[in-house]
Write an enzyme that holds these catalytic residues in place. Structure first.
Site, PDB file in Angstrom:
ATOM      1  N   CYS A  11       0.941  -1.262   0.045  1.00  9.48           N
ATOM      2  CA  CYS A  11      -0.155  -0.051   0.109  1.00  9.48           C
ATOM      3  C   CYS A  11       0.888   1.307  -0.110  1.00  9.48           C
ATOM      4  CB  CYS A  11      -0.988   0.052   1.187  1.00  9.48           C
ATOM      5  SG  CYS A  11      -2.290   0.995   1.125  1.00  9.48           S
ATOM      6  N   CYS A  85      -5.272   0.585  -3.045  1.00 13.56           N
ATOM      7  CA  CYS A  85      -4.797   2.188  -3.098  1.00 13.56           C
ATOM      8  C   CYS A  85      -4.198   2.808  -4.089  1.00 13.56           C
ATOM      9  CB  CYS A  85      -3.860   2.024  -1.638  1.00 13.56           C
ATOM     10  SG  CYS A  85      -2.412   0.938  -1.920  1.00 13.56           S
ATOM     11  N   CYS A  89       2.837  -3.041  -8.108  1.00 13.41           N
ATOM     12  CA  CYS A  89       4.132  -3.702  -7.818  1.00 13.41           C
ATOM     13  C   CYS A  89       4.885  -4.279  -9.160  1.00 13.41           C
ATOM     14  CB  CYS A  89       3.927  -5.200  -7.373  1.00 13.41           C
ATOM     15  SG  CYS A  89       3.279  -5.195  -5.564  1.00 13.41           S
TER      16      CYS A  89
END
Length: 137
Positions: A11, A85, A89
């Site tokens: 996040c 959020c 990645c």
């Protein structure tokens, strides 16, 4: 190489949702799972309301600190979970990527964080059942 699955919770600020998810996974799965959490723009401290909400269920996150997301953390993880959020990645083949849509606890009191904490627990319990079920007695 280990047979233990590894999970990375991501996040942006690594201060609330991802910290609670990591704490739940560590608490519920014990040493059956390797647990990491990180964020692309880590906050200075973990969200106090999240720490208090987890303390209410017997989990102490007070010593945790937000960590920066690194490519190495993603490479070392079998499952990478973003927390709704908008953080992302780096994508590597062979990894499993999930996005859990969760309300942001930032700026909210412990009363508002409790339902988020409980929803995260349910998601983590489902994840454990998939990747690291308890050994049969």
């Amino acid at each position: 190489m280990t047979d233990k699955p590894s999970v990375l919770f991501v996040c942006v600020h690594n201060a609330g949702r991802s910290q609670m998810a990591a704490a739940w996974l560590s608490h519920l799965a014990g040493d059956r799972v390797e647990v990491r959490s990180a964020g692309s723009a880590p906050a200075d401290t973990v969200n106090r309301a999240a720490v208090e909400a987890m303390r209410e269920v017997g989990i102490d996150m007070s010593a945790e600190t937000p960590k920066v997301l690194t490519i190495d953390a993603v490479k070392a993880s079998d499952v990478c979970i973003t927390m709704g959020c908008g953080d992302t990645c780096p994508v590597f083949p062979g990894k499993r990527y999930l996005d859990w849509k969760l309300e942001d606890p930032a700026g909210q009191g412990v009363e508002a964080v409790r339902p988020i904490r409980d929803e995260i627990r349910q998601l983590v319990e489902g994840l454990i059942a998939e990747i690291a079920p308890a050994p049969s007695a």
